[in-house]
Design an enzyme around this catalytic site. Sequence first.
Site, PDB file in Angstrom:
ATOM      1  N   TRP A 151       0.796  -1.227   0.000  1.00 35.10           N
ATOM      2  CA  TRP A 151       0.000   0.000   0.000  1.00 35.10           C
ATOM      3  C   TRP A 151       0.826   1.273   0.000  1.00 35.10           C
ATOM      4  O   TRP A 151       0.319   2.349  -0.248  1.00 35.10           O
ATOM      5  CB  TRP A 151      -0.954   0.040   1.205  1.00 35.10           C
ATOM      6  CG  TRP A 151      -0.370  -0.353   2.528  1.00 35.10           C
ATOM      7  CD1 TRP A 151      -0.528  -1.569   3.127  1.00 35.10           C
ATOM      8  CD2 TRP A 151       0.446   0.417   3.416  1.00 35.10           C
ATOM      9  NE1 TRP A 151       0.150  -1.596   4.323  1.00 35.10           N
ATOM     10  CE2 TRP A 151       0.762  -0.390   4.528  1.00 35.10           C
ATOM     11  CE3 TRP A 151       0.951   1.726   3.372  1.00 35.10           C
ATOM     12  CZ2 TRP A 151       1.538   0.037   5.591  1.00 35.10           C
ATOM     13  CZ3 TRP A 151       1.735   2.160   4.428  1.00 35.10           C
ATOM     14  CH2 TRP A 151       2.031   1.329   5.516  1.00 35.10           C
ATOM     15  N   ASN A 152       2.118   1.161   0.276  1.00 35.19           N
ATOM     16  CA  ASN A 152       2.829   2.416   0.565  1.00 35.19           C
ATOM     17  C   ASN A 152       3.174   3.228  -0.668  1.00 35.19           C
ATOM     18  O   ASN A 152       3.306   4.447  -0.567  1.00 35.19           O
ATOM     19  CB  ASN A 152       4.066   2.147   1.420  1.00 35.19           C
ATOM     20  CG  ASN A 152       5.087   1.307   0.692  1.00 35.19           C
ATOM     21  OD1 ASN A 152       4.744   0.268   0.139  1.00 35.19           O
ATOM     22  ND2 ASN A 152       6.313   1.744   0.676  1.00 35.19           N
ATOM     23  N   LYS A 175      -2.399  -7.876  -8.240  1.00 35.72           N
ATOM     24  CA  LYS A 175      -3.186  -7.805  -6.999  1.00 35.72           C
ATOM     25  C   LYS A 175      -2.651  -6.657  -6.150  1.00 35.72           C
ATOM     26  O   LYS A 175      -1.639  -6.768  -5.481  1.00 35.72           O
ATOM     27  CB  LYS A 175      -3.108  -9.104  -6.190  1.00 35.72           C
ATOM     28  CG  LYS A 175      -4.206  -9.134  -5.149  1.00 35.72           C
ATOM     29  CD  LYS A 175      -3.849  -9.886  -3.897  1.00 35.72           C
ATOM     30  CE  LYS A 175      -3.384  -9.065  -2.755  1.00 35.72           C
ATOM     31  NZ  LYS A 175      -4.209  -7.967  -2.275  1.00 35.72           N
ATOM     32  N   GLY A 228       6.373  -6.341  -0.457  1.00 39.30           N
ATOM     33  CA  GLY A 228       5.576  -6.276   0.767  1.00 39.30           C
ATOM     34  C   GLY A 228       6.431  -6.602   1.966  1.00 39.30           C
ATOM     35  O   GLY A 228       7.656  -6.515   1.919  1.00 39.30           O
ATOM     36  N   GLU A 250      10.640  -8.119  -3.028  1.00 41.68           N
ATOM     37  CA  GLU A 250      11.134  -6.829  -2.514  1.00 41.68           C
ATOM     38  C   GLU A 250      10.518  -6.649  -1.142  1.00 41.68           C
ATOM     39  O   GLU A 250       9.313  -6.418  -1.036  1.00 41.68           O
ATOM     40  CB  GLU A 250      10.694  -5.682  -3.439  1.00 41.68           C
ATOM     41  CG  GLU A 250      11.290  -5.723  -4.831  1.00 41.68           C
ATOM     42  CD  GLU A 250      12.732  -5.250  -4.876  1.00 41.68           C
ATOM     43  OE1 GLU A 250      13.300  -4.910  -3.809  1.00 41.68           O
ATOM     44  OE2 GLU A 250      13.288  -5.232  -5.976  1.00 41.68           O
ATOM     45  N   LEU A 251      11.328  -6.778  -0.099  1.00 47.10           N
ATOM     46  CA  LEU A 251      10.763  -6.826   1.253  1.00 47.10           C
ATOM     47  C   LEU A 251      11.204  -5.625   2.090  1.00 47.10           C
ATOM     48  O   LEU A 251      11.549  -4.588   1.549  1.00 47.10           O
ATOM     49  CB  LEU A 251      11.132  -8.163   1.903  1.00 47.10           C
ATOM     50  CG  LEU A 251      10.771  -9.401   1.054  1.00 47.10           C
ATOM     51  CD1 LEU A 251      11.200 -10.675   1.726  1.00 47.10           C
ATOM     52  CD2 LEU A 251       9.281  -9.453   0.740  1.00 47.10           C
ATOM     53  N   GLU A 383      11.438  -3.332  11.648  1.00 46.06           N
ATOM     54  CA  GLU A 383      10.937  -2.295  10.744  1.00 46.06           C
ATOM     55  C   GLU A 383       9.685  -1.668  11.351  1.00 46.06           C
ATOM     56  O   GLU A 383       8.693  -2.352  11.583  1.00 46.06           O
ATOM     57  CB  GLU A 383      10.601  -2.917   9.382  1.00 46.06           C
ATOM     58  CG  GLU A 383      10.222  -1.881   8.356  1.00 46.06           C
ATOM     59  CD  GLU A 383       9.849  -2.495   7.023  1.00 46.06           C
ATOM     60  OE1 GLU A 383       9.071  -3.466   6.999  1.00 46.06           O
ATOM     61  OE2 GLU A 383      10.329  -1.982   5.999  1.00 46.06           O
TER      62      GLU A 383
END
Length: 490
Positions: A151-152, A175, A228, A250-251, A383
Site C-alpha cells: 500500500w505504501n 493484486k 511487501g 522486494e521486502l 521495521e
Amino acid sequence: MSLIQFHNIIGGQEQTARASFESYDPYTGKPWALIPADGVAEVDQAVAAAKAAFRSKDWAGLTATARGKLLNRLADLILQNAERIAAIETRDNGKLLSEMTTQLRYIPEWFRYFGGLCDKIEGAVLPIDKANMFAFTRREPLGVIAAIVPWNSPLLLLTWKLAPLLAAGNTVVIKPSEHAAASTLEFVKLFAQAGFPAGVVNTVTGLPLEVGAPLVTHPDVAKVAFTGGEPGGLAVYQAAAAQMKTVTLELGGKSANIIFDDADVDNAVKGAVSGIFAASGQTCIAGSRLLVHRSIHDRVVDGLVDLAKTARIGDPSQMTTQVGPITTQNQRDKVLSYLGIARAEGATAVLGGGTPAGLGDGWFVEPTIFTSVNNQMRIAREEVFGPVLSVIPFDDEEQAFAIANDSPYGLAAGIWTQNIGRALRGAAAMEAGTVWVNTYRAVSYMAPFGGYKRSGIGRESGQEAIDAYLQTKTVWIDMLGQTANPFVIR
Ligand code: NAD
C-alpha cells in the site's frame, strides 16, 4: 456521502463486483471508495484471460518493436492523466499530492526505458563443438506473472514490475493492496487506450488469503513478483517453491544512514530528515537507523530537531503539506506501539513521540526522533514503517560499518563523508542492495534496486530487471541431414 465504486478489469472488460469493501481516506479516517472483494472465482477468470492473451496472436504475434511502441504510448497516457491519478492515490493512501504529482511524471520513464529494451532482447549463436550442428538461443517470456503490490507506493512499485514484464512479452494479473487499490484500478484503464490487447493486464482485489494466496498457487501462474512485508513475502516464497515457481521479492528494511565526523553536517541533516520523514517513514528504504559519530552527535541531533519540527503536517492533498498521515489505522497503531516500546527500552524522544493535535480523525503520528538508542533495541532491529528515527552513536569507521551491517535486513544504506576513500570503503562494506553517498533516497529506472539478506530476492529496474521475466531456450539444428542409426556403434 456516497462512496466511489472502483472496478477490476479482466480480459479487457470492466467487472461488476459481486461484493465490495470500503477503502479509507487516511486524512479523514473515513471510507471514501468501494473496492471489489474478489475470491478464487475472479482469480481463475483473470489468470485464464492472461493465459489466453499470452498465447494470442494479438500479443505473442506482435513484433518486439511494436510492443515497445505500446509501452511508449502508455507512457504518454500516464503523463496526460498524471494529476487525476495522483489525486486518487493521495486520497486512498495519504501520500502527499506534491510527491505523487512528481512521481506520476517520472513513472512514464520506466515504460519508455523498458519499451526501448523490447527489441534488444537477443539470443546468441553458439560456437557449438559439433561440426554438423547449428545451435542458437532464444530469450522467451515466462507466461502469466502475478504482480502483488503493497500500500505504501502502489503505482511506482507496480510500475517496477509491469514495465519489464510487459517488455519481455509476458501477461499479468495484478493484486494491489487491500488498503490502497484505487489508483491501480484507475491506472489500468489506460492500457486499453494505449492499444494493449485485452487480457494482457488484469486486476483482482481483495484480502491476502482470499485473493493473493490463490493467485500465487494458481497452476497457470509462472512467476510471482511480490513487494511487501517479510511475513507475506515468506508465505509467497514457500507457496511458490512448492510449485517450482520463481519469485522476485522486494521486502522490508532497517537501513542505516551513517554521518561521519568529516561530513558536511548541514547536508547530512537534510538527507537524514528526508530519509526518514518522507512519505511519513512508510518507505522500505527509510533511513530509520541514523548512525552518528560521537564527536558531532549533539550538533547533528540539534540540527535534526530544528529541521524536523518545521515540517507542516496535515492534509496531503494540499501542495504545501510536508508530512501526511499513516495509510492504515492498524499501521498507525503499530507505529504508536513502537514509540512505547522504544521508551520502555530506554530511548529518549527528543522530538515528537505521539499523535499531533488538531488533525481530527486522521491517522497521524508526529515525526519522532529517539536518542540513547543502541543497535540491540527492538526500535533499532525491527521495521517500524513510520516517521520514527533512532540515533545511534559510534566511535570509529570500523564500528560504524559493523553496526550498519548488524541487521537482518540489507535494503539500503547512506554514508555522509567528504573522504572519498571512506566513501568507497563504505560502498564496498555495506551489506545492502543500494548505497547512497552524500545523498539518500535516489532511485531511477536505470538503477537496479533490491535487497541483500532478508530484504529480498532479485532486482527491479535497470537492464537486468528484464532477465527476471525471461527464460532461455536452446535450439539445435542438424545441418547435414545424416541421422545416425542408433544401433550402429560408431
Ligand atoms: P504486506 O506484505 O502486508 O502486503 C503486500 C501485498 O501482499 C498486499 O497486496 C497483500 O494483500 C499481499 N499479501 C500479503 N500476504 C500474502 C500472502 N500470504 N499471499 C499472497 N499475497 C499476500 O505488505 P504491506 O504492509 O502492504 O507493505 C509494507 C511492507 O512492504 C513493508 O515491510 C515494506 O518495507 C515493504 N516494501 C518493500 C519495498 C521494496 O522494494 N523492498 C517497497 C515498498 C514496501
